[in-house]
Design an enzyme around this catalytic site. Structure first.
Site, PDB file in Angstrom:
ATOM      1  N   LYS A  18       0.860  -1.194   0.000  1.00  0.00           N
ATOM      2  CA  LYS A  18       0.000   0.000   0.000  1.00  0.00           C
ATOM      3  C   LYS A  18       0.887   1.231   0.000  1.00  0.00           C
ATOM      4  O   LYS A  18       2.060   1.191   0.369  1.00  0.00           O
ATOM      5  CB  LYS A  18      -0.924   0.019   1.230  1.00  0.00           C
ATOM      6  CG  LYS A  18      -0.233   0.002   2.592  1.00  0.00           C
ATOM      7  CD  LYS A  18       0.258   1.333   3.131  1.00  0.00           C
ATOM      8  CE  LYS A  18       0.863   1.217   4.515  1.00  0.00           C
ATOM      9  NZ  LYS A  18       1.605   2.429   4.947  1.00  0.00           N
ATOM     10  N   ASP A 143      -2.746  -0.948  10.745  1.00  0.00           N
ATOM     11  CA  ASP A 143      -2.923  -0.985   9.282  1.00  0.00           C
ATOM     12  C   ASP A 143      -3.581  -2.263   8.785  1.00  0.00           C
ATOM     13  O   ASP A 143      -3.925  -2.354   7.604  1.00  0.00           O
ATOM     14  CB  ASP A 143      -1.558  -0.835   8.584  1.00  0.00           C
ATOM     15  CG  ASP A 143      -1.044   0.589   8.586  1.00  0.00           C
ATOM     16  OD1 ASP A 143      -1.783   1.490   9.039  1.00  0.00           O
ATOM     17  OD2 ASP A 143       0.098   0.803   8.138  1.00  0.00           O
TER      18      ASP A 143
END
Length: 290
Positions: A18, A143
């Site tokens: 990401k 996350d």
């Protein structure tokens, strides 16, 4: 540490990287964590995990990760947590093809954990929904939920309050300075900006915005500072997360390739397409239909 996942794996899934297209620090909470706002977007590049069912309840990660004991690995911890919370007596053999750098700010460990949760939920036929898996993921790391949910998102809180967003999906050149960043050190730095005013998802600047952690990291880690200077000669560059990776966006792969070829050999890099839907979820949907 590239590893070939054996044919014994019954399920092979990606654990995508990401990028944080922006990262604003709004303040420090009473519990020591920081209140932040960020935008997550996935890349069509990452680690890969293979899973095979075991009947003896053992969780076995069949690869050694340098500096990370087997039982401390986030993959093993995620598998055991899901096993414990679900009450299943099944176990798993797990293989990891590690392609993402550790300490790079592109979510390698968190993404591996999320892929483990989703993969074993499928393999063990637990039938857990996304909300339940995301809540379990949050106990492993801030996350992990965004990888569990698999949609590009505007995130608040410590990064766990997620609002899906539709973003442009450009090509990214991601450069990897050869240094591992301590997230704890960055967030403890007295010079870190902690008073950025909150924005709304509607006021997001195109392409994200700034990263409040970047000035601290540039000062502490000359490798990151030099990488940003190098990439900035070709494209507007910024850092993802607390680093070390830095990136720039391009309208097509050819333009990204052209810049990649001009970077020094001392600055490894890769090119990947931005994705609003995680490659993990696309692969799982295919596996579910079989």
């Amino acid at each position: 540490m590239s590893t070939v996942i054996p044919a014994a794996a019954q399920l092979v899934l990606p654990a995508p990287a990401k990028l944080n297209l922006m990262l604003h620090i709004l303040g420090r909470r009473a519990d020591g964590y920081h209140q932040l706002q960020t935008v997550f977007q996935f890349l069509d590049h990452g680690d890969e995990l293979g899973f095979a069912l075991r009947e003896d309840s053992e969780i076995r990660l069949n690869i050694e990760v340098a500096g990370v004991p087997h039982d401390a690995n986030l993959i093993v911890r995620a598998a055991r947590r899901l096993q414990q919370e679900s009450g299943t007596t099944l176990g798993a053999d797990i293989w990891l093809d590690k392609r993402l750098p550790m300490g790079g700010g592109i979510g390698g460990g968190s993404s591996d954990a999320a892929t483990t949760l989703l993969g074993l939920n499928h393999l063990w036929q637990l039938g857990w929904d996304e909300d339940r898996l995301a809540a379990l993921g949050l106990t492993l790391g801030a996350d992990v939920p965004v990888f569990v949910r698999g949609r590009a998102a505007f995130a608040e809180g410590v990064g766990e309050q997620l609002q899906p967003v539709e973003l442009a999906e450009p090509w990214f050149l991601v450069a990897i300075p050869q240094v591992s960043i301590s997230t704890a050190e960055v967030f403890a730095d007295p010079e870190l900006t902690r008073d950025t005013p909150a924005i709304t998802v509607r006021s997001l600047p195109e392409g994200g915005g700034r990263n409040d952690c970047q000035p601290v990291v540039e000062k502490r880690y000359p490798e990151v500072c030099n990488a940003l200077k190098t990439l900035n000669k070709f494209v507007a560059a910024k850092m993802t997360g607390t680093g070390a990776c830095v990136f720039g966006s391009f309208p097509n792969q050819a333009d990204a390739d052209k810049v990649s070829r001009q970077l020094p050999a001392t600055l490894p890099n890769f090119i990947a397409r931005g994705c609003n839907r995680s490659p993990l979820h696309r692969k799982l949907e295919t596996a579910t239909r079989k």
